[in-house]
Design an enzyme around this catalytic site. Structure first.
Site, PDB file in Angstrom:
ATOM      1  N   HIS A   1       1.991   4.571  -3.181  1.00 22.38           N
ATOM      2  CA  HIS A   1       2.248   6.162  -2.735  1.00 22.38           C
ATOM      3  C   HIS A   1       3.427   6.360  -3.032  1.00 22.38           C
ATOM      4  O   HIS A   1       3.746   7.489  -3.541  1.00 22.38           O
ATOM      5  CB  HIS A   1       1.770   6.446  -1.212  1.00 22.38           C
ATOM      6  CG  HIS A   1       0.426   6.045  -0.797  1.00 22.38           C
ATOM      7  ND1 HIS A   1      -0.565   6.615  -1.439  1.00 22.38           N
ATOM      8  CD2 HIS A   1       0.039   5.684   0.240  1.00 22.38           C
ATOM      9  CE1 HIS A   1      -1.857   6.451  -0.786  1.00 22.38           C
ATOM     10  NE2 HIS A   1      -1.602   5.650   0.306  1.00 22.38           N
TER      11      HIS A   1
ATOM     12  N   HIS B   1       0.901  -1.191   0.040  1.00 20.34           N
ATOM     13  CA  HIS B   1      -0.093  -0.331   0.069  1.00 20.34           C
ATOM     14  C   HIS B   1       0.989   1.330  -0.116  1.00 20.34           C
ATOM     15  O   HIS B   1       0.658   2.141  -1.054  1.00 20.34           O
ATOM     16  CB  HIS B   1      -0.843  -0.130   1.343  1.00 20.34           C
ATOM     17  CG  HIS B   1      -2.000   0.922   1.231  1.00 20.34           C
ATOM     18  ND1 HIS B   1      -3.095   1.301   0.779  1.00 20.34           N
ATOM     19  CD2 HIS B   1      -1.809   2.426   1.969  1.00 20.34           C
ATOM     20  CE1 HIS B   1      -3.588   2.466   1.183  1.00 20.34           C
ATOM     21  NE2 HIS B   1      -2.573   3.238   1.656  1.00 20.34           N
ATOM     22  N   GLU B   2       1.965   1.339   1.080  1.00 19.21           N
ATOM     23  CA  GLU B   2       2.609   2.513   0.888  1.00 19.21           C
ATOM     24  C   GLU B   2       3.642   2.692  -0.269  1.00 19.21           C
ATOM     25  O   GLU B   2       3.775   3.530  -0.774  1.00 19.21           O
ATOM     26  CB  GLU B   2       3.441   2.512   2.124  1.00 19.21           C
ATOM     27  CG  GLU B   2       2.503   2.402   3.632  1.00 19.21           C
ATOM     28  CD  GLU B   2       1.573   3.794   3.778  1.00 19.21           C
ATOM     29  OE1 GLU B   2       1.997   4.714   3.159  1.00 19.21           O
ATOM     30  OE2 GLU B   2       0.453   3.414   4.247  1.00 19.21           O
TER      31      GLU B   2
END
Length: 456
Positions: free
Chosen positions: A26, A22-23
């Site tokens: 980003h 997820h990170e």
């Protein structure tokens, strides 16, 4: 690994993998948009391990494994050198900020597809969507033992898990739903379940049972585990006998015994009880038949009940899986995308019904329930654990897309408003939104922990 230690370990593995991807979503998009990333952290709190790359980004693993974050250069948080101002997040166009905020949930959606692809290539063992017994609403609709469920509403059915989720969502809406089945003769038929007859409040995931559908795998074998002394079967039948017929009526499930005995008692006189019995060193059971006359006793409700005196004890263990979803590496790709869509639709469906009050909030689960599920699926094998990770990944993506400040969806909402009005929201408005978002998240976490303790 068993118990508490196993749950904690597999929870850390699951959350670690999901949060990292997820990170990284980003991080990857931010870098390509020219934004400087100061820290990429898996976990919160004090770093247990840290490393800095040549661009100055700190990669860290922190002590509290309940999430993670990507910290970017931002003039709203600290002073930024003039020569690096163009790399600040707040200096980027709304579209770039939207891309960066959306990248985390998109990474989880793609990860869900990857996990499902792996599960299908390995082979995800499941229970076939075959009906074992029907009562109530299902029997009234014409569903019968041996029917294979092919479709419920607009959803294709491949496993009994599909049956449970499809009926749960349709049941919450109290609608009439078409069920397409293939019967024992090979004919394809359509039956209609009237789910408006369900109780006003019910356990959503128990919808098949409340409808009157029992899966084939849920049937209990009609084996004799004990015999009541002095009963009609005492001295006639033996432990480990498997009853196959009563008075000419086939018996394939322990639940078939009571109505067959009742019918025999109503007819009067003895009837033949046929069993499969293995004696001594014999390798295969021998079919035998014995005459028995049921005895009429008084039931717990005071009404007469016919009995022969056999006792069956449930093993308490799940039967072996009788179906497997396995595809080649190429065919598994579209299958994974389709299944991801189904899981996303089911998750959104339940969330939407929770918000409207049609679904129970007890299914909002926290880390304790997640850890138990991680441990349980890991014990079932790689394919089941990958499937669990896929469910968790798509749930994380959808949760983060909710328009709640502090979540990615809240940031997306801010940037979309900025596009419409032509200027960013005021600092005061954004600060107020942060407080609202924090209150909502604290409430959600409290509800999840409450459910972990009292419902799971």
């Amino acid at each position: 690994m068993d118990g508490f230690i196993g749950g904690v370990w597999w929870y850390i593995v699951a959350i670690g993998v999901l949060v990292t991807f997820h990170e990284y979503g980003h991080y990857w998009v931010a870098k390509r948009c020219g934004v400087k990333v100061l820290r990429f952290s898996v976990g919160f709190g004090k770093p247990l391990w840290m490393r800095k790359n040549k661009d100055g980004t700190e990669f860290a693993i922190a002590a509290i494994p309940l999430g993670g974050y990507v910290k970017m250069l931002d003039e709203r948080e600290y002073d930024v050198a003039p020569e690096e101002a163009h790399r600040a997040f707040n200096r980027q166009s709304p579209w770039r900020r939207i891309a960066i905020a959306a990248a985390g949930p998109v990474a989880n959606i793609l990860l869900c597809v990857l996990f499902l692809w792996g599960a299908f290539v390995v082979g995800l063992k499941e229970y076939a969507p075959v009906v074992g017994r029907t009562t109530g609403i299902a029997a009234e609709a014409g569903l019968r033992k041996g029917d294979e469920v092919l479709r419920i509403g607009d959803r294709n059915i491949q496993t009994w898990t599909d049956v449970r989720f499809a009926l749960a969502l349709a049941g919450l809406d109290r609608e009439r739903v078409a069920v397409q089945v293939r019967n024992a003769d090979g004919d394809t038929l359509t039956r209609t379940l009237d789910l408006s007859k369900l109780p006003a409040e019910f356990d959503e995931l128990q919808a098949p049972t409340l409808v009157g559908l029992t899966a084939r795998y849920q049937l209990e074998p009609p084996t004799v585990d004990d015999i009541v002394p002095g009963s009609p079967a005492y001295g006639v039948l033996a432990e480990k006998d498997r009853i196959v017929a009563i008075d000419g009526q086939p018996v394939s499930d322990y639940a078939d015994i009571a109505p067959a005995v009742k019918a025999l008692a109503a007819r009067g006189g003895p009837g033949m009880i046929e069993v499969l019995r293995t004696e001594g060193d014999a390798q295969s059971p021998e079919r035998r038949a014995f005459p028995l006359t049921p005895r009429i006793d008084k039931g717990e409700d005071g009404k007469p009940v016919a009995r022969i005196g056999v006792i069956h004890k449930s093993s308490g263990t799940m039967p072996d899986f009788d179906a497997v979803r396995r595809y080649g590496p190429i065919d598994a790709i579209p299958a994974a995308f389709v299944e991801t869509w189904h899981k996303a639709r089911d998750t959104v469906g339940f969330m939407g019904r929770m918000l409207t009050g049609n679904a129970s909030l007890k299914y909002v689960s926290g880390p304790v329930t997640t850890a138990r599920a991680a441990n349980a699926t890991a014990k079932l094998g790689l394919a089941w654990f990958l499937n669990f990770l896929a469910v968790l990944s798509i749930s994380l993506a959808i949760l983060n897309l909710l328009p709640i400040p502090l979540l990615d969806g809240g940031h997306l909402l801010y940037y979309l408003i900025e596009l419409v009005k032509g200027s960013p929201l005021s600092e005061r408005t954004m600060a107020a939104g942060q407080y609202v978002g924090l209150a909502l998240l604290v409430g959600l976490m409290g509800l999840a922990l409450f459910n972990d303790v009292f419902f799971h």
